[in-house]
Design a protein around this motif. Structure first.
Motif, PDB file in Angstrom:
ATOM      1  N   GLU A  19       0.913  -1.139  -0.007  1.00  0.00           N
ATOM      2  CA  GLU A  19       0.138  -0.077  -0.119  1.00  0.00           C
ATOM      3  C   GLU A  19       0.930   1.338  -0.193  1.00  0.00           C
ATOM      4  N   LEU A  21       2.363   4.672   1.186  1.00  0.00           N
ATOM      5  CA  LEU A  21       2.361   5.387   2.484  1.00  0.00           C
ATOM      6  C   LEU A  21       3.427   6.283   2.428  1.00  0.00           C
ATOM      7  N   VAL A  37       0.331   5.692  10.842  1.00  0.00           N
ATOM      8  CA  VAL A  37      -0.713   4.707  10.187  1.00  0.00           C
ATOM      9  C   VAL A  37      -1.832   4.595  11.689  1.00  0.00           C
ATOM     10  N   ASN A  41      -4.316  -0.486  10.703  1.00  0.00           N
ATOM     11  CA  ASN A  41      -3.644  -0.704   9.235  1.00  0.00           C
ATOM     12  C   ASN A  41      -3.159  -2.098   9.366  1.00  0.00           C
ATOM     13  N   ARG A  42      -2.995  -2.730   8.157  1.00  0.00           N
ATOM     14  CA  ARG A  42      -2.608  -4.256   7.966  1.00  0.00           C
ATOM     15  C   ARG A  42      -1.223  -4.363   8.503  1.00  0.00           C
ATOM     16  N   TRP A  88      -4.543  13.779   9.064  1.00  0.00           N
ATOM     17  CA  TRP A  88      -5.038  12.388   9.306  1.00  0.00           C
ATOM     18  C   TRP A  88      -5.580  11.800  10.758  1.00  0.00           C
ATOM     19  N   ASP A  97      -5.959   6.124  17.758  1.00  0.00           N
ATOM     20  CA  ASP A  97      -5.914   5.426  16.807  1.00  0.00           C
ATOM     21  C   ASP A  97      -4.275   5.599  16.016  1.00  0.00           C
TER      22      ASP A  97
END
Length: 146
Positions: A19, A21, A37, A41-42, A88, A97
Protein backbone atom coordinates in the motif's frame (compact mmCIF):
# COMPACT_ATOMS: atom_id res chain seq x y z
CA UNK A 1 13.60 10.49 -0.89
CA UNK A 2 13.08 13.86 0.72
CA UNK A 3 11.72 15.30 -2.55
CA UNK A 4 9.11 12.56 -2.89
CA UNK A 5 8.87 10.38 0.24
CA UNK A 6 6.15 8.06 -1.08
CA UNK A 7 6.58 4.28 -1.14
CA UNK A 8 4.61 1.14 -1.75
CA UNK A 9 5.15 -1.09 1.27
CA UNK A 10 3.76 -4.42 2.40
CA UNK A 11 4.39 -7.39 4.63
CA UNK A 12 5.96 -10.32 2.81
CA UNK A 13 4.03 -13.00 4.72
CA UNK A 14 0.35 -13.64 4.09
CA UNK A 15 0.19 -12.58 0.45
CA UNK A 16 -1.17 -9.12 1.18
CA UNK A 17 -0.70 -6.36 -1.35
CA UNK A 18 1.52 -3.38 -0.72
CA UNK A 19 0.00 0.00 0.00
CA UNK A 20 1.16 3.58 -0.54
CA UNK A 21 2.49 5.40 2.50
CA UNK A 22 4.46 8.56 3.16
CA UNK A 23 7.81 7.90 4.80
CA UNK A 24 8.78 10.10 7.71
CA UNK A 25 12.52 10.66 7.31
CA UNK A 26 14.90 11.07 10.24
CA UNK A 27 18.42 12.15 9.23
CA UNK A 28 19.77 10.52 12.41
CA UNK A 29 18.46 7.08 11.36
CA UNK A 30 19.43 6.51 7.73
CA UNK A 31 18.56 2.78 7.84
CA UNK A 32 15.08 3.36 9.28
CA UNK A 33 11.88 4.80 7.87
CA UNK A 34 8.87 5.72 9.96
CA UNK A 35 5.19 5.82 8.98
CA UNK A 36 2.15 7.16 10.82
CA UNK A 37 -0.79 4.77 10.36
CA UNK A 38 -4.04 3.87 12.07
CA UNK A 39 -3.86 1.01 14.56
CA UNK A 40 -6.12 -1.08 12.30
CA UNK A 41 -3.73 -0.78 9.33
CA UNK A 42 -2.66 -4.17 7.96
CA UNK A 43 1.00 -3.27 8.51
CA UNK A 44 0.49 -2.65 12.24
CA UNK A 45 0.88 -6.37 12.97
CA UNK A 46 4.53 -6.02 11.97
CA UNK A 47 6.96 -8.49 10.45
CA UNK A 48 9.18 -8.84 7.41
CA UNK A 49 8.36 -6.30 4.70
CA UNK A 50 9.35 -4.99 1.28
CA UNK A 51 9.06 -1.41 0.06
CA UNK A 52 9.41 0.01 -3.44
CA UNK A 53 10.42 3.57 -4.21
CA UNK A 54 10.46 5.51 -7.50
CA UNK A 55 11.85 9.04 -7.50
CA UNK A 56 9.75 11.92 -8.73
CA UNK A 57 11.81 12.16 -11.93
CA UNK A 58 11.67 8.38 -12.52
CA UNK A 59 15.46 8.26 -12.63
CA UNK A 60 16.06 6.47 -9.33
CA UNK A 61 14.47 3.23 -8.12
CA UNK A 62 14.84 1.23 -4.91
CA UNK A 63 13.53 -1.99 -3.43
CA UNK A 64 14.00 -2.13 0.34
CA UNK A 65 13.78 -5.21 2.54
CA UNK A 66 13.46 -5.11 6.31
CA UNK A 67 11.26 -5.49 9.35
CA UNK A 68 8.27 -3.43 10.46
CA UNK A 69 7.37 -2.94 14.11
CA UNK A 70 5.28 -0.47 16.11
CA UNK A 71 7.50 2.11 17.78
CA UNK A 72 5.17 4.65 19.42
CA UNK A 73 8.20 6.36 20.98
CA UNK A 74 6.77 9.71 22.19
CA UNK A 75 10.04 11.53 21.43
CA UNK A 76 10.06 10.19 17.85
CA UNK A 77 6.37 11.06 17.39
CA UNK A 78 7.17 14.63 18.49
CA UNK A 79 10.19 14.78 16.17
CA UNK A 80 8.31 13.53 13.08
CA UNK A 81 4.93 15.19 13.70
CA UNK A 82 3.72 17.69 11.09
CA UNK A 83 0.56 19.48 9.96
CA UNK A 84 0.21 16.86 7.18
CA UNK A 85 0.19 14.03 9.73
CA UNK A 86 -2.21 15.93 11.97
CA UNK A 87 -4.70 16.09 9.09
CA UNK A 88 -5.04 12.29 9.31
CA UNK A 89 -5.24 12.15 13.11
CA UNK A 90 -7.70 14.77 14.47
CA UNK A 91 -6.91 13.72 18.05
CA UNK A 92 -3.33 14.89 17.57
CA UNK A 93 -0.34 13.06 18.98
CA UNK A 94 -2.52 11.40 21.61
CA UNK A 95 -5.12 10.15 19.09
CA UNK A 96 -6.04 6.61 20.25
CA UNK A 97 -5.90 5.37 16.63
CA UNK A 98 -2.33 6.66 16.05
CA UNK A 99 0.48 4.15 15.51
CA UNK A 100 4.05 4.99 14.54
CA UNK A 101 5.56 2.21 12.46
CA UNK A 102 9.31 1.69 12.30
CA UNK A 103 10.75 0.03 9.17
CA UNK A 104 14.31 -1.14 9.84
CA UNK A 105 15.98 -1.57 6.44
CA UNK A 106 18.15 -4.68 6.25
CA UNK A 107 19.07 -4.60 2.54
CA UNK A 108 18.28 -2.66 -0.60
CA UNK A 109 18.68 -2.85 -4.34
CA UNK A 110 19.13 0.50 -6.02
CA UNK A 111 18.95 1.50 -9.67
CA UNK A 112 19.86 4.82 -11.20
CA UNK A 113 18.49 5.30 -14.71
CA UNK A 114 21.15 7.68 -15.88
CA UNK A 115 21.51 6.34 -19.40
CA UNK A 116 24.34 7.67 -21.55
CA UNK A 117 23.65 9.86 -24.57
CA UNK A 118 24.61 6.92 -26.84
CA UNK A 119 22.08 4.72 -25.01
CA UNK A 120 19.32 7.33 -25.39
CA UNK A 121 19.99 7.64 -29.11
CA UNK A 122 19.92 3.86 -29.52
CA UNK A 123 16.53 3.78 -27.79
CA UNK A 124 15.14 6.46 -30.11
CA UNK A 125 16.39 4.76 -33.27
CA UNK A 126 15.90 1.12 -32.22
CA UNK A 127 19.52 0.17 -31.56
CA UNK A 128 20.72 -2.39 -29.01
CA UNK A 129 21.46 -1.01 -25.54
CA UNK A 130 24.91 -2.12 -24.36
CA UNK A 131 25.70 -2.51 -20.63
CA UNK A 132 28.02 0.52 -20.72
CA UNK A 133 25.07 2.62 -21.98
CA UNK A 134 22.83 1.73 -19.01
CA UNK A 135 22.51 3.42 -15.64
CA UNK A 136 23.95 1.93 -12.45
CA UNK A 137 22.77 -0.79 -10.06
CA UNK A 138 23.87 -1.62 -6.51
CA UNK A 139 22.99 -4.03 -3.72
CA UNK A 140 23.40 -2.48 -0.27
CA UNK A 141 23.31 -3.99 3.20
CA UNK A 142 22.42 -1.99 6.29
CA UNK A 143 24.94 0.50 7.63
CA UNK A 144 23.66 -0.05 11.18
CA UNK A 145 26.27 -1.48 13.59
CA UNK A 146 25.84 -5.18 14.41
Amino acid sequence: MSGSPFLMIGLTAGGQHSEPLTAQLDEDQVDTLHFFVGRGNRLASGGKAMAQFVSKGHDYFACLSGTISISNDPAMIDKLWSKQVEAWFPGGKSDPDLALLKFDIESAELWEADMSLAGKLKMIFGGRIDPEDEGSHAVVRTTAPD
